[in-house]
Design a protein around this motif. Structure first.
Motif, PDB file in Angstrom:
ATOM      1  N   LEU A  16       0.829  -1.216   0.000  1.00 17.48           N
ATOM      2  CA  LEU A  16       0.000   0.000   0.000  1.00 17.48           C
ATOM      3  C   LEU A  16       0.861   1.263   0.000  1.00 17.48           C
ATOM      4  O   LEU A  16       0.505   2.262  -0.631  1.00 17.48           O
ATOM      5  N   GLY A  17       1.986   1.223   0.711  1.00 18.48           N
ATOM      6  CA  GLY A  17       2.884   2.380   0.717  1.00 18.48           C
ATOM      7  C   GLY A  17       3.436   2.673  -0.669  1.00 18.48           C
ATOM      8  O   GLY A  17       3.494   3.835  -1.098  1.00 18.48           O
ATOM      9  N   ALA A  18       3.827   1.626  -1.395  1.00 12.93           N
ATOM     10  CA  ALA A  18       4.332   1.814  -2.754  1.00 12.93           C
ATOM     11  C   ALA A  18       3.224   2.295  -3.688  1.00 12.93           C
ATOM     12  O   ALA A  18       3.442   3.156  -4.545  1.00 12.93           O
ATOM     13  N   THR A  19       2.024   1.763  -3.497  1.00 12.90           N
ATOM     14  CA  THR A  19       0.891   2.188  -4.317  1.00 12.90           C
ATOM     15  C   THR A  19       0.558   3.655  -4.057  1.00 12.90           C
ATOM     16  O   THR A  19       0.294   4.422  -4.993  1.00 12.90           O
ATOM     17  N   ALA A  20       0.589   4.051  -2.792  1.00 15.62           N
ATOM     18  CA  ALA A  20       0.345   5.449  -2.443  1.00 15.62           C
ATOM     19  C   ALA A  20       1.394   6.351  -3.087  1.00 15.62           C
ATOM     20  O   ALA A  20       1.075   7.429  -3.600  1.00 15.62           O
ATOM     21  N   SER A  21       2.624   5.915  -3.090  1.00 21.52           N
ATOM     22  CA  SER A  21       3.699   6.687  -3.707  1.00 21.52           C
ATOM     23  C   SER A  21       3.476   6.848  -5.210  1.00 21.52           C
ATOM     24  O   SER A  21       3.658   7.930  -5.769  1.00 21.52           O
ATOM     25  N   CYS A  22       3.076   5.767  -5.859  1.00 20.92           N
ATOM     26  CA  CYS A  22       2.814   5.815  -7.298  1.00 20.92           C
ATOM     27  C   CYS A  22       1.646   6.748  -7.600  1.00 20.92           C
ATOM     28  O   CYS A  22       1.717   7.573  -8.523  1.00 20.92           O
ATOM     29  N   ILE A  23       0.589   6.668  -6.813  1.00 23.38           N
ATOM     30  CA  ILE A  23      -0.567   7.549  -7.018  1.00 23.38           C
ATOM     31  C   ILE A  23      -0.188   9.003  -6.716  1.00 23.38           C
ATOM     32  O   ILE A  23      -0.652   9.921  -7.393  1.00 23.38           O
ATOM     33  N   GLY A  24       0.667   9.203  -5.722  1.00 22.86           N
ATOM     34  CA  GLY A  24       1.152  10.548  -5.437  1.00 22.86           C
ATOM     35  C   GLY A  24       1.938  11.117  -6.600  1.00 22.86           C
ATOM     36  O   GLY A  24       1.834  12.309  -6.918  1.00 22.86           O
ATOM     37  N   LYS A  25       2.706  10.262  -7.262  1.00 23.93           N
ATOM     38  CA  LYS A  25       3.458  10.722  -8.432  1.00 23.93           C
ATOM     39  C   LYS A  25       2.499  11.080  -9.567  1.00 23.93           C
ATOM     40  O   LYS A  25       2.714  12.061 -10.282  1.00 23.93           O
ATOM     41  N   VAL A  26       1.426  10.311  -9.714  1.00 21.02           N
ATOM     42  CA  VAL A  26       0.409  10.637 -10.713  1.00 21.02           C
ATOM     43  C   VAL A  26      -0.232  11.988 -10.386  1.00 21.02           C
ATOM     44  O   VAL A  26      -0.471  12.812 -11.268  1.00 21.02           O
ATOM     45  N   ALA A  27      -0.497  12.212  -9.115  1.00 15.58           N
ATOM     46  CA  ALA A  27      -1.173  13.445  -8.698  1.00 15.58           C
ATOM     47  C   ALA A  27      -0.300  14.675  -8.859  1.00 15.58           C
ATOM     48  O   ALA A  27      -0.793  15.738  -9.225  1.00 15.58           O
ATOM     49  N   LEU A  28       1.002  14.552  -8.609  1.00 14.74           N
ATOM     50  CA  LEU A  28       1.836  15.739  -8.471  1.00 14.74           C
ATOM     51  C   LEU A  28       2.923  15.923  -9.524  1.00 14.74           C
ATOM     52  O   LEU A  28       3.507  16.999  -9.617  1.00 14.74           O
ATOM     53  N   SER A  29       3.207  14.910 -10.303  1.00 11.64           N
ATOM     54  CA  SER A  29       4.332  14.974 -11.228  1.00 11.64           C
ATOM     55  C   SER A  29       3.967  15.685 -12.540  1.00 11.64           C
ATOM     56  O   SER A  29       2.856  15.580 -13.039  1.00 11.64           O
TER      57      SER A  29
END
Length: 146
Positions: A16-29
């Motif tokens: 879940l931590g890695a998934t959250a990181s990936c979604i965060g990159k989608v949101a902010l990158s």
């Protein structure tokens, strides 16, 4: 899969931590696919609904990232209490590391080089060694690792 039931929460928290990181990159990158969507909506006249449509997916992804991180932390703590802090931390780290690499390959075209593979092998060796740590309950009811 070979993971004991005691370690399932630590494993899920890492994923879940890695998934959250990936979604965060989608949101902010800036490299996010959402950037193209945002650019499309904002090239038209700046109506309030177009601005909202441009930023809404990023806000949703950001909130999802926060939710996944909160869930991940809760499961991580539960996993540490079940399996001990050393084994739980090691397994969560290995799961996070693995999933982050997989997401990087699949969604962001990131390369995995020899140095990364060597580091990953060391992480796996560490998890195997840490999984040998046993928790013992002392007469005072306190759980300690050895």
């Amino acid at each position: 899969f070979g993971v004991s039931m005691m370690l399932r929460f630590a494993l899920i928290s890492g994923i879940l931590g890695a998934t959250a990181s990936c979604i965060g990159k989608v949101a902010l990158s800036k490299e996010s696919p959402l950037q193209q969507l945002q650019d499309f909506f904002l090239q038209e006249e700046n109506s309030w609904y177009l601005v909202g449509a441009a930023y809404a997916p990023r806000v949703v992804c950001f909130l999802l990232m926060l939710s996944l991180n909160a869930t991940s932390m809760g499961l991580f703590l539960k996993g540490m209490s079940e399996s001990g802090s050393v084994a739980g931390t090691g397994l969560a780290t290995a799961a996070n590391f693995s999933c982050s690499a997989l997401y990087g390959l699949l969604f962001w075209d990131e390369a995995i080089n020899t140095t990364w593979c060597i580091g990953f092998c060391f992480v796996l060796i560490g998890v195997i060694l840490l999984s040998q740590v046993q928790s013992v309950r002392h007469s005072d009811g306190v759980k300690k690792e050895r």
